[in-house]
Design a protein around this motif. Structure first.
Motif, PDB file in Angstrom:
ATOM      1  N   TYR A 156      -3.987  11.810  -6.704  1.00  0.00           N
ATOM      2  CA  TYR A 156      -3.744  11.000  -5.508  1.00  0.00           C
ATOM      3  C   TYR A 156      -4.578  11.520  -4.336  1.00  0.00           C
ATOM      4  O   TYR A 156      -4.519  12.711  -3.999  1.00  0.00           O
ATOM      5  CB  TYR A 156      -2.269  11.031  -5.135  1.00  0.00           C
ATOM      6  CG  TYR A 156      -1.973  10.324  -3.828  1.00  0.00           C
ATOM      7  CD1 TYR A 156      -1.830   8.945  -3.784  1.00  0.00           C
ATOM      8  CD2 TYR A 156      -1.859  11.030  -2.636  1.00  0.00           C
ATOM      9  CE1 TYR A 156      -1.573   8.288  -2.590  1.00  0.00           C
ATOM     10  CE2 TYR A 156      -1.604  10.390  -1.441  1.00  0.00           C
ATOM     11  CZ  TYR A 156      -1.463   9.019  -1.421  1.00  0.00           C
ATOM     12  OH  TYR A 156      -1.222   8.376  -0.235  1.00  0.00           O
ATOM     13  N   THR A 157      -5.365  10.628  -3.728  1.00  0.00           N
ATOM     14  CA  THR A 157      -6.157  10.997  -2.551  1.00  0.00           C
ATOM     15  C   THR A 157      -5.984  10.021  -1.406  1.00  0.00           C
ATOM     16  O   THR A 157      -6.185  10.388  -0.249  1.00  0.00           O
ATOM     17  CB  THR A 157      -7.657  11.070  -2.905  1.00  0.00           C
ATOM     18  OG1 THR A 157      -8.072   9.810  -3.456  1.00  0.00           O
ATOM     19  CG2 THR A 157      -7.932  12.184  -3.915  1.00  0.00           C
ATOM     20  N   THR A 158      -5.626   8.771  -1.724  1.00  0.00           N
ATOM     21  CA  THR A 158      -5.479   7.757  -0.682  1.00  0.00           C
ATOM     22  C   THR A 158      -4.419   6.761  -1.115  1.00  0.00           C
ATOM     23  O   THR A 158      -3.978   6.777  -2.280  1.00  0.00           O
ATOM     24  CB  THR A 158      -6.818   7.042  -0.433  1.00  0.00           C
ATOM     25  OG1 THR A 158      -6.697   6.194   0.719  1.00  0.00           O
ATOM     26  CG2 THR A 158      -7.239   6.207  -1.627  1.00  0.00           C
ATOM     27  N   ALA A 159      -3.978   5.915  -0.204  1.00  0.00           N
ATOM     28  CA  ALA A 159      -2.901   4.964  -0.488  1.00  0.00           C
ATOM     29  C   ALA A 159      -3.232   4.125  -1.720  1.00  0.00           C
ATOM     30  O   ALA A 159      -4.377   3.715  -1.925  1.00  0.00           O
ATOM     31  CB  ALA A 159      -2.659   4.061   0.717  1.00  0.00           C
ATOM     32  N   ILE A 160      -2.209   3.877  -2.544  1.00  0.00           N
ATOM     33  CA  ILE A 160      -2.378   3.135  -3.798  1.00  0.00           C
ATOM     34  C   ILE A 160      -2.058   1.663  -3.540  1.00  0.00           C
ATOM     35  O   ILE A 160      -0.935   1.329  -3.154  1.00  0.00           O
ATOM     36  CB  ILE A 160      -1.439   3.689  -4.882  1.00  0.00           C
ATOM     37  CG1 ILE A 160      -1.669   5.191  -5.058  1.00  0.00           C
ATOM     38  CG2 ILE A 160      -1.633   2.950  -6.199  1.00  0.00           C
ATOM     39  CD1 ILE A 160      -0.573   5.869  -5.859  1.00  0.00           C
ATOM     40  N   SER A 192       0.875  -1.169   0.000  1.00  0.00           N
ATOM     41  CA  SER A 192       0.000   0.000   0.000  1.00  0.00           C
ATOM     42  C   SER A 192       0.913   1.219   0.000  1.00  0.00           C
ATOM     43  O   SER A 192       1.576   1.504   0.989  1.00  0.00           O
ATOM     44  CB  SER A 192      -0.908  -0.016   1.237  1.00  0.00           C
ATOM     45  OG  SER A 192      -1.807   1.073   1.211  1.00  0.00           O
ATOM     46  N   THR A 227       3.598  11.434  -0.510  1.00  0.00           N
ATOM     47  CA  THR A 227       3.567  12.613   0.358  1.00  0.00           C
ATOM     48  C   THR A 227       4.379  13.728  -0.282  1.00  0.00           C
ATOM     49  O   THR A 227       5.551  13.534  -0.618  1.00  0.00           O
ATOM     50  CB  THR A 227       4.146  12.283   1.741  1.00  0.00           C
ATOM     51  OG1 THR A 227       3.443  11.152   2.290  1.00  0.00           O
ATOM     52  CG2 THR A 227       4.000  13.472   2.677  1.00  0.00           C
ATOM     53  N   THR A 270       1.913   5.109  -0.146  1.00  0.00           N
ATOM     54  CA  THR A 270       1.471   6.475   0.122  1.00  0.00           C
ATOM     55  C   THR A 270       2.427   7.445  -0.563  1.00  0.00           C
ATOM     56  O   THR A 270       3.627   7.214  -0.610  1.00  0.00           O
ATOM     57  CB  THR A 270       1.433   6.773   1.627  1.00  0.00           C
ATOM     58  OG1 THR A 270       2.732   6.562   2.186  1.00  0.00           O
ATOM     59  CG2 THR A 270       0.432   5.867   2.332  1.00  0.00           C
ATOM     60  N   THR A 319      -1.002  19.136  -5.484  1.00  0.00           N
ATOM     61  CA  THR A 319      -1.810  18.055  -6.043  1.00  0.00           C
ATOM     62  C   THR A 319      -0.872  17.055  -6.692  1.00  0.00           C
ATOM     63  O   THR A 319       0.009  17.436  -7.470  1.00  0.00           O
ATOM     64  CB  THR A 319      -2.811  18.591  -7.079  1.00  0.00           C
ATOM     65  OG1 THR A 319      -3.646  19.565  -6.465  1.00  0.00           O
ATOM     66  CG2 THR A 319      -3.677  17.462  -7.627  1.00  0.00           C
TER      67      THR A 319
END
Length: 684
Positions: free
Chosen positions: A408-412, A381, A385, A383, A391
């Motif tokens: 990107y908005t949440t863990a991939i 998972s 940062t 992330t 963005t």
């Protein structure tokens, strides 16, 4: 006279408080009555009680009075080590720094103790002066701990709030209190927040209003173009003022800011609901919040509206006075319909202002993935940062991301081997270069093969371990179970005595196969003959149409469990066959189960001759269902090789338990016959 002396511990201890001292004092006749003993003391900075040690006298020789025997009237001297240490002192420094324009900036203070012999704690608390909390800084009382033996200085941070207000320099304090195990010699650190803002600067003020022009889907951008020679290049702005109106009843949103050649937004200053525009030309000002923008060559500063049509739209005011353009032909009006149109003698009605002295953000953000690319045994998972407000755009199919890619908005989740590409774009329009991380998900353990396999051999063996992927092979030769602390395989393993070899492989992802075991028996005894059928009656051809002749081992054969390393059969050639024959053990599907050797058939004699084939020191244990013989897939019915048979039905080897078979289109059995064959274990 002589006397021995030595130091003795009490509350002081040897080595940590004083150096051990001993010796013999000699007093010569007519010499001094007193002598001095020196005991070295170990210095320290520890606050502690006074400590005591003794100097002990013994073995006095010649110490007599009035004929009495030797004696010591005072056998012990006491040494007192007085403490001369006090608690450490605590100080704090002063800090001067500019506040910045937005967000917070940490003002860091050094709190320092004079020694680190003891545990120490102190409370620090920011306090108002001309600067006030929470508008200018954050004030939270905090206890700071210094461990014995630790660093002398700790750094603490006070967040200071940035703004774009022109104001005098301001101060606040950081006060120290409640010191445990220390004395505060500097109670207060002063911080000076220096003003870094100045009065607004106007970089463009073209307020000549001649005639407007419509903005709509067929002509979506009107802008002031900044050429490489424009006086605007390098100017910093945070507000744009333009004069707009609406025609009809347009709907949707217009964007005001800086645009690229491809019509994309380079820097947005704000949006406007076009339905709220007036029907007569009115000034509208759009401002950045807490940011600035530095104008660059090639910028197009203006408005974009992709709605409406030629009758329902919005209009922007222009300065079409050719006699007095802003900045000559270095900056000028341009719009896009199917291409960019240029009007070098015109400008937009436009005011560009830097409302504060803030420095433009021209530094691209930096995005960090966690975990980084690599080889993993399980789903990851990831992330992303960024080091500032930005963005992040990404792809997982190897393509290069753009501002139209997934945000990107949440863990991939990474479930299979994936190439992740990403970049961040901050609020000032700065974009970092695209970064690439490759995640390999490998959950399959490697497989190691040993050659030769374990078995009974007559000579020493060199064992090669081969793995089917990049991996480390760990092994032992003493029968113990190997671990990743065991010997790593790098070169052939030499086996000269009976040995149990255990091994396993672990790949870069950490996948480990189960431990494998191969037992190598090195034996050199007298040969054992397990089959010796040398009755030679008649041969039979071996060729492509009948490729295998063999002695079949049934479930009741006396050969089962016997160990062999040589096979002798009687062969000849017919005509001029070419190619290679294989001698060994064969499966029902004609594949080779155990190869003993090969033979170039062109080298066979034209009359039946015994040929012996050995397995090069390796042995084979015969099993039920084995077919022991020869395979040749070349030639034809006239050009071939032949193998001798024992067709004496009165005296078959092992009855009907072992017998001759051959393969044509299927297996044919001759239970009353055998092959001419000798099977030997040459070194049991």
């Amino acid at each position: 006279t002589s006397v021995n002396y030595s130091t003795v511990d009490y509350t002081a201890t040897v080595s940590s408080d004083y150096s051990p001292t001993s010796g013999i004092l000699n007093f010569a006749v007519g010499g001094p009555l007193s002598q001095t003993i020196s005991v070295p003391i170990v210095t320290d900075a520890t606050v502690e009680s006074n400590e005591i040690f003794f100097v002990q006298l013994s073995n006095c020789v010649g110490c007599t009075t009035g004929g009495s025997s030797s004696y010591i009237t005072d056998p012990q001297g006491m040494g007192t080590i007085t403490n001369d240490d006090g608690p450490p002192s605590i100080t704090i420094n002063d800090v001067t720094l500019s506040e910045g324009n937005f967000g917070t900036r940490n003002f860091t203070f050094d709190i320092t103790r004079s020694s680190n012999t003891n545990d120490v704690s102190v409370v620090y608390m920011p306090a108002d002066s001309t600067a006030n909390t929470p508008m200018d800084f954050t004030a939270i009382p905090t206890t700071l701990y210094f461990a014995a033996g630790g660093p002398l200085t700790h750094t603490v941070a006070v967040p200071v709030v940035g703004d774009m207000t022109v104001e005098p320099d301001e101060t606040f304090y950081v006060n120290l209190s409640n010191c445990e195990g220390c004395n505060i010699s500097d109670l207060q650190g002063m911080s000076t927040i220096t003003n870094d803002d100045s009065a607004p600067a106007t970089h463009m003020s073209d307020t000549t209003a001649n005639t407007g022009q419509s903005v709509y889907s067929g002509r979506p951008i009107h802008a002031e173009y900044v050429s490489s020679t424009s006086q605007l290049v390098g100017d910093i702005i945070d507000t744009i003022t333009i004069k707009l109106k609406k025609s009809g009843s347009p709907t949707g949103t217009a964007e005001i800011g800086v645009f690229n050649t491809d019509l994309s937004v380079k820097k947005s200053f704000g949006t406007k609901d076009v339905s709220t525009l007036t029907t007569s030309y009115t000034d509208y000002t759009l401002s950045l919040t807490g940011q600035t923008y530095q104008i660059q060559s090639g910028d197009r500063i203006g408005i974009k509206y992709t709605g409406g049509d030629s009758s329902t739209n919005i209009s922007i005011m222009r300065d079409t006075t050719a006699a007095d353009p802003f900045d000559g032909t270095n900056s000028y009006h341009t719009y896009y319909d199917t291409t960019w149109r240029v009007y070098t003698s015109n400008d937009l009605y436009m005011i560009l202002i830097q409302s504060s002295s803030g420095t433009a953000d021209i530094v691209a953000p930096i995005t960090t993935p966690s975990p980084s690319g690599g080889t993993y045994t399980s789903v990851q998972s990831v992330t992303l940062t960024a080091n500032e407000a930005a963005t992040i755009y990404y792809t997982t199919n190897g393509s290069t991301p753009t501002t139209t890619s997934t945000v990107y908005t949440t863990a991939i989740p990474i479930t299979t081997t994936t190439m992740l590409k990403f970049f961040a774009k901050d609020n000032a329009g700065n974009s970092e270069s695209v970064k690439t991380q490759v995640y390999t998900i490998d959950s399959t353990a490697p497989t190691t093969t040993a050659l030769p396999l374990g078995g009974t051999y007559t000579t020493a063996k060199s064992i090669t371990l081969t793995v089917n992927e990049a991996a480390n092979i760990y092994y032992t030769t003493d029968g113990s179970t190997p671990t990743i602390s065991s010997t790593i395989y790098t070169t052939q393993i030499q086996i000269s005595t009976t040995t149990t070899l255990k091994f396993f492989a672990q790949d870069a992802a950490g996948n480990s196969e189960s431990v494998q075991t191969q037992v190598y028996i090195i034996s050199a005894g007298s040969p054992i003959t397990h089959m010796s059928d040398t009755t030679a009656n008649t041969g039979q051809s071996v060729y492509s149409g009948r490729p295998i002749h063999a002695e079949y081992v049934s479930a009741t054969s006396q050969l089962i469990g016997d160990t062999i390393d040589t096979i002798t059969i009687k062969l000849k050639k017919n005509g001029s066959p070419t190619g290679t024959a294989e001698i060994g053990i064969f499966n029902a599907d004609l594949t080779v189960k155990q190869l003993f050797a090969t033979k170039d058939v062109s080298t066979l004699t034209t009359s039946y001759t015994d040929y012996t084939f050995s397995s090069s020191g390796q042995t084979y244990q015969i099993q039920s269902g084995d077919r022991i013989g020869v395979k040749y897939t070349g030639g034809d019915s006239s050009t071939n090789i032949s193998i001798m048979r024992d067709t004496d039905v009165a005296d078959p080897f092992d009855g009907a338990n072992s017998y001759h078979v051959y393969y044509q289109t299927s297996w044919s059995s001759f239970t009353a016959n055998d092959l001419y064959m000798i099977l030997v274990q040459s070194n049991p």
